[in-house]
Design an enzyme around this catalytic site. Structure first.
Site, PDB file in Angstrom:
ATOM      1  N   ASP A 111      52.280 125.297 -85.352  1.00 49.62           N
ATOM      2  CA  ASP A 111      52.449 125.808 -86.714  1.00 49.62           C
ATOM      3  C   ASP A 111      52.230 124.660 -87.681  1.00 49.62           C
ATOM      4  O   ASP A 111      52.536 123.503 -87.370  1.00 49.62           O
ATOM      5  CB  ASP A 111      53.850 126.383 -86.910  1.00 49.62           C
ATOM      6  CG  ASP A 111      54.054 127.709 -86.194  1.00 49.62           C
ATOM      7  OD1 ASP A 111      53.078 128.462 -86.047  1.00 49.62           O
ATOM      8  OD2 ASP A 111      55.199 128.000 -85.799  1.00 49.62           O
ATOM      9  N   ASP A 126      49.457 133.808 -87.430  1.00 47.76           N
ATOM     10  CA  ASP A 126      50.573 134.495 -88.087  1.00 47.76           C
ATOM     11  C   ASP A 126      50.110 135.197 -89.360  1.00 47.76           C
ATOM     12  O   ASP A 126      50.511 136.337 -89.635  1.00 47.76           O
ATOM     13  CB  ASP A 126      51.688 133.512 -88.422  1.00 47.76           C
ATOM     14  CG  ASP A 126      52.276 132.830 -87.205  1.00 47.76           C
ATOM     15  OD1 ASP A 126      52.238 133.420 -86.105  1.00 47.76           O
ATOM     16  OD2 ASP A 126      52.763 131.693 -87.355  1.00 47.76           O
TER      17      ASP A 126
END
Length: 154
Positions: A111, A126
């Protein structure tokens, strides 16, 4: 065809961006992009959204494979047809596969995207899954509206 092309594009952008982050940033490193609205911060998530279920990431990889299978099944059944549903399912499948690959190969998801201050950290997969979910809702609302109209005309 839109479904397959979009799924592949999302997967390639997601995996390419994660590769870049893993090879050009140190874990925890912060890079300003459009402060205070957007910055990159390298993080490895071994769980799910918002850092929940840490250490159980592999199970979410299996769940992603099931979701992809369900979407492909409903596409073949003709339930997910039309441009909005093609886009929705393409975004969801591309994003789900992108995060599943991270979980299978690395045991964690890379991330790095942070919007604003403290709104959570995410990646392109995402973002694609969120866009797909919104489009899925829009597609279902449009289909419901069309069905009500055709029912009231009869």
């Amino acid at each position: 065809m839109v479904f397959y092309i979009l799924s592949l594009i999302v997967l390639l952008i997601d995996q390419g961006s994660k590769w870049w982050v893993r090879n050009h940033m140190s874990l925890g490193e912060y890079r300003s992009v459009l402060d205070p609205y957007l910055h990159f911060e390298y993080y490895q998530n071994s769980g799910a959204a918002f850092g929940s279920f840490q250490g159980f990431g592999k199970w979410f990889a299996y769940l992603a494979v099931v979701v992809v299978g369900v979407i492909i099944y409903y596409r073949f059944k003709g339930v997910l047809n039309g441009i909005v549903m093609e886009l929705a399912s393409g975004f969801i499948v591309g994003g789900a596969l992108g995060n599943a690959l991270d979980r299978f190969f690395f045991g964690k998801v890379t991330d790095f995207i942070v919007w604003g201050s403290g709104s959570g950290i995410m990646n392109f997969a995402d973002l694609a899954i969120n866009a797909g979910a919104l489009l899925l809702i829009v597609g279902m609302l449009l289909r419901s509206r069309r069905e009500r109209r055709s029912y009231s005309i009869k």
